[in-house]
Write a protein that holds these residues in place. Structure first.
Motif, PDB file in Angstrom:
ATOM      1  N   UNK A 174      13.307   8.347  -9.153  1.00  0.00           N
ATOM      2  CA  UNK A 174      12.599   7.274  -9.868  1.00  0.00           C
ATOM      3  C   UNK A 174      11.522   6.641  -8.986  1.00  0.00           C
ATOM      4  N   UNK A 175      11.866   6.420  -7.713  1.00  0.00           N
ATOM      5  CA  UNK A 175      10.918   5.777  -6.799  1.00  0.00           C
ATOM      6  C   UNK A 175       9.688   6.650  -6.588  1.00  0.00           C
ATOM      7  N   UNK A 176       9.900   7.946  -6.427  1.00  0.00           N
ATOM      8  CA  UNK A 176       8.772   8.863  -6.204  1.00  0.00           C
ATOM      9  C   UNK A 176       7.881   8.900  -7.449  1.00  0.00           C
ATOM     10  N   UNK A 177       8.486   8.959  -8.628  1.00  0.00           N
ATOM     11  CA  UNK A 177       7.694   9.018  -9.842  1.00  0.00           C
ATOM     12  C   UNK A 177       6.894   7.734 -10.049  1.00  0.00           C
ATOM     13  N   UNK A 178       7.522   6.585  -9.767  1.00  0.00           N
ATOM     14  CA  UNK A 178       6.812   5.304  -9.924  1.00  0.00           C
ATOM     15  C   UNK A 178       5.642   5.222  -8.951  1.00  0.00           C
ATOM     16  N   UNK A 179       5.865   5.689  -7.742  1.00  0.00           N
ATOM     17  CA  UNK A 179       4.783   5.668  -6.746  1.00  0.00           C
ATOM     18  C   UNK A 179       3.642   6.571  -7.182  1.00  0.00           C
ATOM     19  N   UNK A 180       3.974   7.760  -7.642  1.00  0.00           N
ATOM     20  CA  UNK A 180       2.928   8.699  -8.071  1.00  0.00           C
ATOM     21  C   UNK A 180       2.147   8.158  -9.260  1.00  0.00           C
TER      22      UNK A 180
ATOM     23  N   UNK B 257       0.817  -1.224   0.000  1.00  0.00           N
ATOM     24  CA  UNK B 257       0.000   0.000   0.000  1.00  0.00           C
ATOM     25  C   UNK B 257       0.842   1.261   0.000  1.00  0.00           C
ATOM     26  N   UNK B 258       2.111   1.144   0.336  1.00  0.00           N
ATOM     27  CA  UNK B 258       2.938   2.333   0.409  1.00  0.00           C
ATOM     28  C   UNK B 258       4.412   1.990   0.443  1.00  0.00           C
ATOM     29  N   UNK B 259       5.226   3.004   0.128  1.00  0.00           N
ATOM     30  CA  UNK B 259       6.680   2.894   0.166  1.00  0.00           C
ATOM     31  C   UNK B 259       7.227   3.869   1.206  1.00  0.00           C
ATOM     32  N   UNK B 260       8.315   3.479   1.828  1.00  0.00           N
ATOM     33  CA  UNK B 260       9.053   4.412   2.681  1.00  0.00           C
ATOM     34  C   UNK B 260      10.528   4.282   2.334  1.00  0.00           C
TER      35      UNK B 260
ATOM     36  N   UNK C  31       7.165  14.153  -3.260  1.00  0.00           N
ATOM     37  CA  UNK C  31       7.001  13.128  -2.217  1.00  0.00           C
ATOM     38  C   UNK C  31       5.754  13.444  -1.382  1.00  0.00           C
ATOM     39  N   UNK C  32       5.081  12.398  -0.874  1.00  0.00           N
ATOM     40  CA  UNK C  32       3.859  12.601  -0.078  1.00  0.00           C
ATOM     41  C   UNK C  32       4.166  13.030   1.348  1.00  0.00           C
ATOM     42  N   UNK C  33       5.185  12.398   1.939  1.00  0.00           N
ATOM     43  CA  UNK C  33       5.461  12.678   3.351  1.00  0.00           C
ATOM     44  C   UNK C  33       6.950  12.597   3.643  1.00  0.00           C
ATOM     45  N   UNK C  34       7.338  13.342   4.660  1.00  0.00           N
ATOM     46  CA  UNK C  34       8.722  13.323   5.149  1.00  0.00           C
ATOM     47  C   UNK C  34       8.662  13.047   6.642  1.00  0.00           C
ATOM     48  N   UNK C  35       9.357  11.997   7.054  1.00  0.00           N
ATOM     49  CA  UNK C  35       9.369  11.642   8.475  1.00  0.00           C
ATOM     50  C   UNK C  35      10.705  12.057   9.074  1.00  0.00           C
TER      51      UNK C  35
ATOM     52  N   UNK D 167       1.231   5.447  -1.991  1.00  0.00           N
ATOM     53  CA  UNK D 167       1.791   6.449  -1.078  1.00  0.00           C
ATOM     54  C   UNK D 167       3.297   6.253  -0.968  1.00  0.00           C
ATOM     55  N   UNK D 168       4.020   7.373  -0.854  1.00  0.00           N
ATOM     56  CA  UNK D 168       5.471   7.277  -0.681  1.00  0.00           C
ATOM     57  C   UNK D 168       5.967   8.375   0.250  1.00  0.00           C
ATOM     58  N   UNK D 169       6.812   7.962   1.173  1.00  0.00           N
ATOM     59  CA  UNK D 169       7.436   8.900   2.098  1.00  0.00           C
ATOM     60  C   UNK D 169       8.878   8.522   2.288  1.00  0.00           C
ATOM     61  N   UNK D 170       9.552   9.232   3.165  1.00  0.00           N
ATOM     62  CA  UNK D 170      10.946   8.924   3.483  1.00  0.00           C
ATOM     63  C   UNK D 170      11.090   8.933   4.993  1.00  0.00           C
ATOM     64  N   UNK D 171      11.822   7.921   5.495  1.00  0.00           N
ATOM     65  CA  UNK D 171      12.050   7.881   6.941  1.00  0.00           C
ATOM     66  C   UNK D 171      13.540   7.868   7.251  1.00  0.00           C
TER      67      UNK D 171
END
Length: 793
Positions: free
Chosen positions: A737-743, A697-700, A771-775, A748-752
């Motif tokens: 690339x990861x952000x574009x593929x997710x979009x 459902x999402x990437x981090x 990017x959707x979110x920044x942790x 959903x894609x964020x970074x932790x």
């Protein structure tokens, strides 16, 4: 002359409008009986003497002028505080009861006995000053309480001693500081049927987290016996934390945390040498058992929510359980006066700038840091020698200690919990305190230089030396609004509530391995195979850790669930992403009993870790315990905002196998809203992002491991440190690339990872890429929000 009807009021005749008549405590008891009895809240029956009765007592004994003379001598410096208080108290204790007031008290006592079916009823006799428990005039333990009082002569003596306690040294000093006219304050006495907590337990309850001000929990402390030991901090109580928003759901049990206290002694009834109570040692069984069952914890928490809603503010309550009937009662309720008055939009934070040798730890009270020289004072008789600005170290405090607590830079006690006298007063004074160290008075020495840190979560730490620290203050209301979701990286459950005021929308990374390492300490496979453990020392340590759990695997599930639930509650209902365990084999081996179940690897960073462990027979049963903890948090506690994240998932085949194992353990993607994310930390996760998106459902993005594997650099190598940079063009290209593929796939894609916490320009790059979110680490949130706002504009 005072008429009998003017001397006595039954609790059911009183409400909060009657504070001038019977003081804050007694007015509140009447308010609860009148307004909340229909809600099922039990308050013991009783009556109160009035302020008019107190003034008539002074008048009949011609005491007012003599009291003023003693106070005047104190105010001009001719008499010490102690001598003044002792002289006034002696005058009152020697006073005679006006006949009509004594008769009214006696008649009310007999009527209370009739109501309760007892000829000579045991009662609690409590002081209630008419200026007490007001939001701007509150302090812990100003006047006296007397328990297990029986018979009219003993009752009249206890009432007289309550009157005298209006002039304890601490009460005189407090009114002087607050600017109250001493004789404008009157004393009402509450006479209340005793709850036989001596045969069960009692304690204190707050409808707010007392350390952080987090408003969505109820915190309950409990000990065996009558409740005075908890209030005074004479024992280390059990502590329970309950999540308020889910209490209305009957199918749920939203207890976030249960911590067993030492409960070294209990206050019980006595009838010898003029004493009505005495302390007795608790049995090993009592020390190793919780005072309250889960249903009782939930009942008290529901009552706290009702009381808070009725009063319209956070509340501080005392409760007791009757050991003869099994019933729970609320015996006092007053406004909480520290956290509820803090400025909501201002965030203060403290941080140490140096490392030091850890000497002791205990409960952190407040979030400050203090440094100074130790002064060990074991008895209130020694307080005259206290040097202002020192670190006060003592066994426990009671209200007699307040004058020197005000002068202390910090406070350390051997005993007590979060609701003890020392804790409450330290909060009210804004002084850092470490409570319940067990060994403070024996380990710390006069003149020793130490630093107290309460800025590292719920554990307060005492370090050797005077360490440098800094304080910062941010007005959160001045921060700009942004579109990008800002989330938190949280390692420790103890720290989760500290940051609730930050303008974040969820937690992007909660590390399960941190909870396992710090709370559980034992390897899950060692718990599951305890009888086959070869290491005798590991067996001993596991036996000690799990002594309260008949089933050693339940210890793992229960402790892990409590840690995760605390983190999930801190941001509910926003998403809280918990990464399943990601220890390397060498790290797992360091857990208690772990060496028997791990093997040596040349490169653990690229070895048996993350997803590969979960379906392997070497760890499959351990992973099942992790899944059981997740299920408990989501389904029993009710925190369905919990999101599961799989780390170090190398291939699509591995992703499918892990999802199958999760489903076998009852964690089916999509069922009950369960979302499952995957870390993007291997170049393969980027190359095959569209296929991974079909499964999750999402990437981090884990920028640390992604950098390591993209650049071929060991992130822990000191020689290659300059090469390790998350901002390298190759790393940024993969992230793009990861952000574009997710979009493109609507995932959903964020970074932790650490990078946006360390480099504001990297955070800007992420926002520009969509990017959707920044942790972020908590200390980076403010700076990154400001930088993101600039980019979004």
């Amino acid at each position: 002359m005072t008429k009998p009807s003017e001397s006595i009021r039954w609790f059911e005749q009183l409400s909060n409008r009657d504070v001038p008549l019977v003081g804050g405590k007694n007015a509140s008891l009447g308010e609860m009986i009148g307004a909340l009895k229909a809600e099922g809240i039990r308050v013991p029956d009783g009556f109160a003497t009035t302020a008019a009765a107190f003034r008539h007592f002074l008048e009949a004994n011609r005491l007012e002028e003599r009291i003023r003379e003693h106070l005047a001598a104190f105010q001009r410096g001719a008499k010490s505080l102690h001598a003044t208080g002792e002289a006034i108290r002696r005058l009152i204790r020697r006073g005679d009861w006006p006949e009509e007031i004594a008769a009214a008290i006696g008649a009310a006592y007999r009527e209370l006995g009739r109501r309760c079916g007892a000829e000579e009823l045991d009662v609690a006799v409590r002081s209630s000053a008419t200026a007490e428990d007001l939001p701007d005039a509150s302090f812990a333990g100003q006047q006296e309480t007397f328990l297990n009082i029986g018979g009219e002569p003993e009752l009249l003596e206890a009432c007289r001693r309550c009157y005298a306690s209006l002039f304890t040294d601490r009460a005189i000093a407090y009114r002087e500081n607050q600017g109250f006219d001493h004789l404008q304050v009157a004393l009402s006495v509450g006479v209340q049927k005793m709850v036989r907590a001596d045969k069960a337990g009692a304690g204190v309850m707050f409808s707010i987290d007392t350390e952080t001000g987090f408003p969505r929990v109820v915190v309950i402390d409990a000990a065996w016996g009558l409740g005075e030991n908890v209030v005074q901090g004479a024992v280390s109580p059990d502590s329970y934390t309950v999540f308020k928003p889910l209490l209305a759901e009957p199918a749920l049990s939203p207890i976030l945390r249960k911590k067993l206290g030492g409960k070294e002694k209990k206050l019980v009834y006595a009838r010898s040498a003029g004493q009505t109570t005495r302390n007795a040692e608790t049995s090993a069984r009592e020390r190793n058992s919780f005072v309250l069952g889960d249903e009782e914890i939930l009942q008290l928490a529901r009552w706290a929510v009702i009381i808070e809603a009725h009063y319209g503010r956070p509340m501080d309550m005392e409760w007791a359980k009757d050991g003869e009937t099994g019933e729970l009662f609320i015996v006092q309720a007053r406004p909480e006066t520290v956290q509820s008055r803090k400025q909501a939009g201002v965030l203060k934070s403290y941080s140490l700038k140096q490392q030091g040798e850890l000497l002791l730890s205990g409960l952190a009270i407040g979030e400050g840091i203090a440094a100074g020289r130790v002064q060990v004072i074991k008895s209130a008789s020694e307080i005259e020698r206290f040097e202002p600005g020192s670190i006060l170290v003592t066994g426990m405090t009671d209200p007699d200690w307040v004058p020197i607590m005000k002068k202390a830079a910090g406070i350390v006690t051997d005993h007590g919990g979060r609701t003890s006298h020392a804790a409450i007063v330290s909060r009210e004074l804004g002084i850092a305190a470490v409570i319940g160290t067990e060994r403070g008075t024996s380990e710390l020495k006069d003149g020793q230089e130490v630093t107290l840190s309460c800025a590292e979560g719920e554990q307060g730490r005492i370090y050797a030396g005077l360490l440098e620290f800094e304080q910062s203050e941010v007005n959160l209301e001045e921060l700009p609004e942004i579109r990008t979701r800002i989330m938190l990286n949280i390692a420790s459950p103890a720290a989760a509530f500290r940051w609730w005021r930050l303008p974040c929308r969820g937690i992007g990374l909660a590390r399960m391995e941190f909870i396992i390492n710090n709370l559980i300490q034992a390897h899950p496979m060692a718990l599951l195979n305890y009888d086959q453990l070869e290491d005798k020392e590991a067996r001993r340590r596991i036996r000690e850790l799990t002594r309260h759990y008949p089933d050693k695997s339940e210890y793992f599930v229960d402790q892990l669930a409590q840690g995760i639930a605390t983190i999930a509650a801190s941001q509910y209902p926003e998403p809280v992403i918990v990464r399943m365990s990601d220890f390397k084999t060498n790290e797992y081996a360091e857990l208690i009993g772990g060496r028997q179940f791990e093997f040596a690897e040349e490169n653990p960073m690229l070895g048996f870790r993350g997803a590969s462990r979960y379906y392997s027979e070497r760890y499959r049963a351990g992973f099942a315990l992790e899944c059981a903890a997740i299920k408990r948090v989501r389904e029993k506690i009710g925190l369905a905002n919990l999101v599961v994240m799989i780390p170090f998932c190398r291939t699509l085949k591995e992703a499918d196998r892990v999802l199958e194992v999760l489903a076998e353990e009852g964690l089916v993607r999509g069922r009950n809203g369960l979302e499952i994310y995957v870390m993007v930390e291997i170049p393969a996760n980027v190359v095959l992002a569209e296929q991974f998106a079909e499964r999750f459902d999402g990437f981090s993005i884990g920028s640390n491991d992604l950098t390591q594997l993209t650049l071929g650099v060991d992130r822990d190598s000191a020689l290659l440190r300059e090469l390790f940079d998350e901002r390298d063009p190759a790393v940024k290209s993969l992230i793009r690339q990861a952000i574009r593929a997710a979009n493109q796939t609507g995932t959903k894609i964020g970074i932790c990872g650490q990078a946006p916490s360390d480099y504001p320009d990297f955070a800007a790059f992420l926002v520009e890429e969509g990017i959707d979110s920044i942790s972020l680490n908590p200390d980076s949130v403010i700076g990154v929000i400001r930088r993101v706002a600039e980019v979004e504009r």
